[in-house]
Enzyme design. Structure first.
Site, mmCIF file in Angstrom:
data_model
loop_
_atom_site.group_PDB
_atom_site.id
_atom_site.type_symbol
_atom_site.label_atom_id
_atom_site.label_comp_id
_atom_site.label_asym_id
_atom_site.label_seq_id
_atom_site.Cartn_x
_atom_site.Cartn_y
_atom_site.Cartn_z
ATOM 1 C CG HIS A 1 0.129 -33.227 -14.078
ATOM 2 N ND1 HIS A 1 -0.854 -33.724 -14.913
ATOM 3 C CD2 HIS A 1 -0.409 -32.142 -13.489
ATOM 4 C CE1 HIS A 1 -1.916 -32.964 -14.809
ATOM 5 N NE2 HIS A 1 -1.686 -31.995 -13.966
ATOM 6 C CE LYS B 1 -3.576 -27.554 -16.161
ATOM 7 N NZ LYS B 1 -2.969 -27.829 -14.862
ATOM 8 C CG ASP C 1 0.618 -31.321 -10.121
ATOM 9 O OD1 ASP C 1 0.026 -30.237 -9.983
ATOM 10 O OD2 ASP C 1 0.030 -32.418 -10.167
ATOM 11 N NE ARG D 1 -3.619 -25.769 -3.153
ATOM 12 C CZ ARG D 1 -3.882 -26.611 -4.143
ATOM 13 N NH1 ARG D 1 -4.254 -26.161 -5.338
ATOM 14 N NH2 ARG D 1 -3.813 -27.907 -3.952
ATOM 15 C CG HIS E 1 2.046 -27.984 -13.250
ATOM 16 N ND1 HIS E 1 1.140 -28.387 -14.206
ATOM 17 C CD2 HIS E 1 1.393 -28.078 -12.075
ATOM 18 C CE1 HIS E 1 -0.002 -28.703 -13.631
ATOM 19 N NE2 HIS E 1 0.125 -28.540 -12.320
ATOM 20 C CG HIS F 1 -1.314 -26.518 -7.889
ATOM 21 N ND1 HIS F 1 -2.461 -26.198 -8.583
ATOM 22 C CD2 HIS F 1 -0.776 -27.587 -8.532
ATOM 23 C CE1 HIS F 1 -2.617 -27.051 -9.587
ATOM 24 N NE2 HIS F 1 -1.608 -27.907 -9.585
ATOM 25 C CG HIS G 1 -5.687 -32.198 -15.344
ATOM 26 N ND1 HIS G 1 -5.091 -32.204 -14.108
ATOM 27 C CD2 HIS G 1 -6.282 -33.422 -15.467
ATOM 28 C CE1 HIS G 1 -5.320 -33.364 -13.503
ATOM 29 N NE2 HIS G 1 -6.048 -34.121 -14.314
HETATM 30 C C1 NCD Z 1 -3.831 -30.385 -8.020
HETATM 31 C C2 NCD Z 1 -4.360 -29.458 -6.933
HETATM 32 O O1 NCD Z 1 -4.479 -29.885 -5.786
HETATM 33 O O2 NCD Z 1 -4.604 -28.284 -7.230
HETATM 34 N N1 NCD Z 1 -3.941 -31.743 -7.556
HETATM 35 C C3 NCD Z 1 -3.261 -32.812 -8.034
HETATM 36 O O3 NCD Z 1 -3.552 -33.942 -7.602
HETATM 37 N N2 NCD Z 1 -2.329 -32.707 -8.928
HETATM 38 C C4 NCD Z 1 -4.573 -30.159 -9.282
HETATM 39 C C5 NCD Z 1 -3.948 -30.782 -10.491
HETATM 40 O O4 NCD Z 1 -2.892 -30.354 -10.957
HETATM 41 O O5 NCD Z 1 -4.511 -31.757 -11.002
HETATM 42 ZN ZN ZN Z 2 -1.286 -29.285 -11.030
#
Ligand code: NCD
Ligand code: ZN
Length: 359
Positions: free
Chosen positions: A188, A113, A261, A24, A20, A22, A150
């Site tokens: 998470h 997701k 995450d 971007r 998991h 991100h 989520h």
């Molecule tokens: C994540 C994000 O910034 O994309 N932020 C977070 O607080 N975990 C999104 C997510 O996984 O909830």
């Molecule tokens: Zn996340």
């Protein structure tokens, strides 16, 4: 193949995967891709881009962009070859069973997701009515595409600290009852309730746990001043929940595995009157997890969590290469350069960690 030498001074484990993350998009990838690929072979890339990754074609194009930045990075040929970004689809109210079928047949989409609309960063296009998703869940069951959740309800009247628990009771129970063979990952998790819930289910239900939820609780976020770099969603909970998460993560149960995450937001957007949610941990995730496991004397359980159980859940082979952690302290960078002159402040910026990656 955990091998511990020199009385716990060095620990060699199979190369971890991050189930998991991100990364971007576009210029952000110049920073996030080398950080992720430095530590992980496979990573499951979250689809909450703007606009989101909604179809197999979107996923394919996103994967290409990630690989372009990988090739342009300074990483060794070996790390570049090992890195394998796996895609997710972002479920919306308009996702169809055909979208799921195309995703499953694409060979590059690992999971789907579900963000309840409004739950977190870039979730505005998320699902507003879970009951309208039946066809899509059925297709996911049919094509063995796991559902990544989520797991927070979003009603205004539900307290932010109760939103995960309410999701378990009001939403997840219903999904599991109606789709008993659907593979589900509660992403998470942050509470004892979620840990216990996952433990009580069959093998089709698992959970990821972040470094921040193992190492911190809401006192770290709120006591002595608000610390925006500890703010993520789901929000850090009480110390009793942190303890429960550490227990299950280090228990050797294959239901719990690594998902950082890691969620980059520029330093100025974190340190703001309305700061963004997300902790950035990718580059130092392995020392962070090692520190967490070591804090309860369970470093010997690290490899299962980081490198075996996730692959097992997804029906994939474990990695063949290894990484060595060593308990020589490292300082977490104060920040990293990010795109257009901005910076990224990582979790525990400037602080010392007792473990580092060897070499
Ligand atoms: C994540 C994000 O910034 O994309 N932020 C977070 O607080 N975990 C999104 C997510 O996984 O909830
Ligand atoms: Zn996340």
């Amino acid at each position: 193949m955990t091998s511990i030498t020199d009385s716990f001074k060095e620990l060699t484990i199979l190369q971890p995967d991050d189930w998991h993350i991100h990364l971007r998009d576009d210029k952000a990838l110049a920073t996030t891709v080398p950080h992720a690929a430095g530590s992980f072979n496979r990573v499951i890339c979250m689809p909450n881009l703007v606009p989101p990754v909604k179809t197999a074609d979107d996923a394919r194009a996103y994967r290409e962009r990630i690989l372009q930045y990988l090739q342009a990075s300074n990483l060794s040929a070996e790390r570049q070859a090992a890195f394998d970004p796996r895609m997710t689809l972002y479920l919306t109210d308009h996702t169809t069973a055909q979208d799921i079928e195309a995703a499953a047949k694409s060979g590059i989409v690992q999971a789907v997701k579900l963000y309840p609309a409004g739950a977190t960063t870039n979730s505005a296009d998320g699902v507003t009515d879970i009951n309208a998703c039946a066809d899509v869940f059925e297709a996911m069951e049919k094509y063995n595409l796991p559902l990544l959740l989520h797991g927070e309800v979003t009603h205004d009247h539900v307290d932010i600290f109760d939103r995960e628990k309410r999701f378990l009771d009001d939403v997840l129970v219903q999904i599991i009852t109606n789709f008993p063979t659907l593979q589900i990952v509660m992403e998470h998790i942050t509470t004892r309730d979620a840990a216990d819930f996952v433990l009580a289910q069959g093998n089709q239900i698992a959970a990821t746990i972040t470094p921040q939820h193992l190492m911190f609780n809401r006192n770290h976020l709120l006591l002595g001043g608000i610390k925006p770099h500890f703010y993520c969603l789901p929000i850090l909970k009480r110390a009793t929940h942190q303890k429960a998460l550490l227990e299950v993560a280090t228990s050797g149960s294959p239901k719990f595995f690594l998902g950082t995450d890691s969620a980059p937001h520029t330093t100025d957007k974190k340190e703001a009157a309305c700061g963004c949610a997300g902790c950035y941990s990718s580059a130092t995730a392995l020392p962070l997890y090692a520190t967490a496991f070591d804090s309860v004397g369970k470093i010997d359980k690290l490899e299962g969590f980081t490198s075996r159980f996730g692959a097992q859940f997804y029906g994939l082979p474990v990695n063949e290469n290894t990484v060595t952690l060593i308990n020589i302290p490292m300082q977490v960078p104060v920040n990293y350069p990010y795109f257009d002159g901005s910076t990224l402040t990582p979790l525990m910026a400037g602080e010392m960690l007792p473990w580092s990656i060897k070499g």
